[in-house]
Design an enzyme around this catalytic site. Structure first.
Site, PDB file in Angstrom:
ATOM      1  NE  ARG A   9     -22.151 -23.080 -70.590  1.00  0.00           N
ATOM      2  CZ  ARG A   9     -22.877 -24.123 -70.179  1.00  0.00           C
ATOM      3  NH1 ARG A   9     -23.335 -24.179 -68.939  1.00  0.00           N
ATOM      4  NH2 ARG A   9     -23.143 -25.115 -71.020  1.00  0.00           N
ATOM      5  CG  ASN A  51     -29.370 -23.449 -72.817  1.00  0.00           C
ATOM      6  OD1 ASN A  51     -28.158 -23.234 -72.949  1.00  0.00           O
ATOM      7  ND2 ASN A  51     -30.283 -22.918 -73.605  1.00  0.00           N
ATOM      8  CG  HIS A  55     -14.224 -22.547 -71.901  1.00  0.00           C
ATOM      9  ND1 HIS A  55     -14.284 -23.475 -72.905  1.00  0.00           N
ATOM     10  CD2 HIS A  55     -15.502 -22.083 -71.764  1.00  0.00           C
ATOM     11  CE1 HIS A  55     -15.528 -23.558 -73.360  1.00  0.00           C
ATOM     12  NE2 HIS A  55     -16.281 -22.724 -72.689  1.00  0.00           N
ATOM     13  CG  HIS A  64     -25.430 -20.929 -73.600  1.00  0.00           C
ATOM     14  ND1 HIS A  64     -25.820 -22.223 -73.349  1.00  0.00           N
ATOM     15  CD2 HIS A  64     -24.084 -20.984 -73.777  1.00  0.00           C
ATOM     16  CE1 HIS A  64     -24.743 -23.018 -73.348  1.00  0.00           C
ATOM     17  NE2 HIS A  64     -23.682 -22.286 -73.595  1.00  0.00           N
TER      18      HIS A  64
HETATM   19  C1  HEM Z   1     -16.405 -22.431 -78.694  1.00  0.00           C
HETATM   20  C2  HEM Z   1     -17.472 -23.103 -78.407  1.00  0.00           C
HETATM   21  C3  HEM Z   1     -17.883 -23.420 -76.994  1.00  0.00           C
HETATM   22  C4  HEM Z   1     -18.225 -24.645 -76.539  1.00  0.00           C
HETATM   23  C5  HEM Z   1     -18.275 -25.936 -77.329  1.00  0.00           C
HETATM   24  C6  HEM Z   1     -18.517 -24.504 -75.127  1.00  0.00           C
HETATM   25  C7  HEM Z   1     -18.938 -25.530 -74.307  1.00  0.00           C
HETATM   26  C8  HEM Z   1     -19.081 -25.422 -72.928  1.00  0.00           C
HETATM   27  C9  HEM Z   1     -19.443 -26.518 -72.063  1.00  0.00           C
HETATM   28  C10 HEM Z   1     -19.772 -27.941 -72.516  1.00  0.00           C
HETATM   29  C11 HEM Z   1     -19.417 -26.049 -70.778  1.00  0.00           C
HETATM   30  C12 HEM Z   1     -19.637 -26.847 -69.492  1.00  0.00           C
HETATM   31  C13 HEM Z   1     -21.071 -27.076 -69.149  1.00  0.00           C
HETATM   32  C14 HEM Z   1     -21.145 -27.995 -67.935  1.00  0.00           C
HETATM   33  O1  HEM Z   1     -20.777 -29.155 -68.080  1.00  0.00           O
HETATM   34  O2  HEM Z   1     -21.560 -27.539 -66.850  1.00  0.00           O
HETATM   35  C15 HEM Z   1     -19.032 -24.668 -70.838  1.00  0.00           C
HETATM   36  C16 HEM Z   1     -18.873 -23.852 -69.757  1.00  0.00           C
HETATM   37  C17 HEM Z   1     -18.618 -22.516 -69.842  1.00  0.00           C
HETATM   38  N1  HEM Z   1     -18.538 -21.769 -71.001  1.00  0.00           N
HETATM   39 FE1  HEM Z   1     -18.368 -22.477 -72.866  1.00  0.00          FE
HETATM   40  N2  HEM Z   1     -18.349 -23.194 -74.764  1.00  0.00           N
HETATM   41  C18 HEM Z   1     -17.967 -22.488 -75.883  1.00  0.00           C
HETATM   42  C19 HEM Z   1     -17.754 -21.133 -75.946  1.00  0.00           C
HETATM   43  C20 HEM Z   1     -17.955 -20.259 -74.902  1.00  0.00           C
HETATM   44  C21 HEM Z   1     -18.010 -18.830 -75.019  1.00  0.00           C
HETATM   45  C22 HEM Z   1     -17.945 -18.081 -76.336  1.00  0.00           C
HETATM   46  C23 HEM Z   1     -18.179 -18.334 -73.765  1.00  0.00           C
HETATM   47  C24 HEM Z   1     -18.336 -16.915 -73.326  1.00  0.00           C
HETATM   48  C25 HEM Z   1     -17.958 -15.872 -74.017  1.00  0.00           C
HETATM   49  C26 HEM Z   1     -18.196 -19.465 -72.859  1.00  0.00           C
HETATM   50  C27 HEM Z   1     -18.258 -19.380 -71.497  1.00  0.00           C
HETATM   51  C28 HEM Z   1     -18.321 -20.470 -70.651  1.00  0.00           C
HETATM   52  C29 HEM Z   1     -18.205 -20.363 -69.205  1.00  0.00           C
HETATM   53  C30 HEM Z   1     -17.869 -19.110 -68.428  1.00  0.00           C
HETATM   54  C31 HEM Z   1     -18.418 -21.643 -68.697  1.00  0.00           C
HETATM   55  C32 HEM Z   1     -18.431 -22.072 -67.215  1.00  0.00           C
HETATM   56  C33 HEM Z   1     -19.844 -21.978 -66.664  1.00  0.00           C
HETATM   57  C34 HEM Z   1     -20.003 -22.399 -65.203  1.00  0.00           C
HETATM   58  O3  HEM Z   1     -19.083 -22.257 -64.414  1.00  0.00           O
HETATM   59  O4  HEM Z   1     -21.103 -22.866 -64.862  1.00  0.00           O
HETATM   60  N3  HEM Z   1     -18.089 -20.613 -73.601  1.00  0.00           N
HETATM   61  N4  HEM Z   1     -18.850 -24.305 -72.169  1.00  0.00           N
END
Ligand code: HEM
Length: 324
Positions: A61, A93, A191, A65
């Site tokens: 992530r 972030n 995800h 970002h």
């Molecule tokens: C399509 C649009 C996307 C949206 C709206 C989005 C939104 C989010 C949100 C809101 C979280 C949770 C944050 C939290 O509450 O702790 C999250 C977690 C995550 N996102 Fe996305 N995301 C998107 C695309 C992506 C992309 C493109 C990747 C990587 C290539 C990604 C990888 C991740 C990962 C691995 C997590 C988990 C992080 C953790 O375990 O702390 N996301 N995302």
């Protein structure tokens, strides 16, 4: 519009990575200046993930970002200073993790080859290795990114996709980074790893009278989420985004989404929107895992090329959190 799944051979991925030459990145960029760079990153990542497997998601992530704000230039890693609130202090972030691990890997590289390997390349390699160590695909990473000198919280808040985004909004944001709708549905597959805090999805569970708000969410799953996430602003609780296999990179994310159990509105939107539904449903069958792995590799290579600095632009930071 249907999004087709292509099965790309490794040689095609190599060609694609090499075509990062458009962005002036090169496979083997450090072969003379720091020949062990990739091996050092891999070795440290093996240690990090063996102790803390749940860091694979956060490190992936961080790279996403980084790339979506000012390109993949490590601007997300910079600390705020007296006169400047940096990206990492922007609201979306606040939940990023893994900064300490990046510094640890960078310190190893500085010890081996001082001032040679950029923080932007370190982060790109760490994201790739995080996926590999979580049992996901390997893809070749072209290198030579340089580190940016600016980092703005306002830019991060404006440019990162919001969890409430629908497909038209998300497609627009991805297009502004040179990524298409297929990249959107494929990269959302990230995800499959990680966890999320309640405020990222609680607006789907509660309205002002306490009733279920989002009809696109499976009601049984919503009840489970509500039992964990007690109120709309419960910041303490976290939920696995791919329940049952949140530390493994696989296709079960798509099976959850296909069953109306995607956690964010942005995940659910991939099923409700006709443009992305077919891809979700096809990968959800479990018969296209290899194709998804190839697609993911291809989209990650594209994302890793977004807005990179090369040549004499930017810096090679000595420490990733502060300018030289
Ligand atoms: C399509 C649009 C996307 C949206 C709206 C989005 C939104 C989010 C949100 C809101 C979280 C949770 C944050 C939290 O509450 O702790 C999250 C977690 C995550 N996102 Fe996305 N995301 C998107 C695309 C992506 C992309 C493109 C990747 C990587 C290539 C990604 C990888 C991740 C990962 C691995 C997590 C988990 C992080 C953790 O375990 O702390 N996301 N995302």
């Amino acid at each position: 519009m249907a999004i087709r799944t292509f099965l790309l051979p490794l040689s095609t991925l190599l060609l694609l990575a090499a075509s990062s030459a458009v962005a002036q990145l090169e496979i083997g960029y450090y072969s003379k200046s720091c020949p062990n760079a990739e091996a050092i990153v891999r070795e440290e990542m093996m240690k990090i993930i063996s102790v803390a497997p749940s860091l694979a998601g956060p490190l992936l992530r961080l790279h996403f970002h980084d790339c979506f704000v000012r390109g993949c230039d490590a601007s997300v890693l910079l600390d705020s200073t007296k006169g400047n609130t940096a990206e990492r202090d922007a609201k979306p972030n606040k939940s990023l993790r893994g900064f300490g691990s990046v510094e640890r890997v960078k310190a190893k590289l500085e010890a081996a080859c001082p001032g040679v390997v950029s923080c932007a390349d370190v982060l790109t390699l760490m994201a790739r290795d995080a996926v590999v160590l979580a049992k996901g695909p390997f893809w070749p990473v072209a290198l030579g990114r340089r580190d940016g000198r600016e980092s703005s919280a306002t830019e991060a808040s404006n440019e990162l996709p919001p969890a409430f985004g629908d497909v038209p909004l998300l497609t627009k944001i991805f297009a502004s980074k040179g990524l298409d709708i297929k990249d959107l549905v494929v990269l959302s597959g990230a995800h499959t790893l990680g966890t999320a805090h309640c405020p990222s999805f609680a607006d789907r569970l509660y309205n002002s009278t306490g009733g279920l708000v989002d009809p696109s969410l499976d009601s049984e799953y919503a009840a489970k989420l509500k039992s964990k996430c007690k109120s709309i602003d419960d910041g303490s609780m976290m939920s696995e985004m791919d329940p049952g296999s949140y530390k493994t990179f696989d296709t079960s994310y798509y099976r959850h989404v296909a069953k109306r159990r995607g956690l964010f509105r942005s995940d659910a939107a991939l099923l409700t929107d006709a443009a992305t539904r077919e891809y979700v449903q096809r990968v959800a069958t479990g018969r296209f895992d290899d194709a998804f792995f190839r697609d993911f590799s291809e989209s990650m290579i594209k994302m890793g090329n977004v807005g990179v600095l090369t040549g004499t632009d930017g810096d090679i930071r000595k420490k990733c959190y502060v300018l030289n």
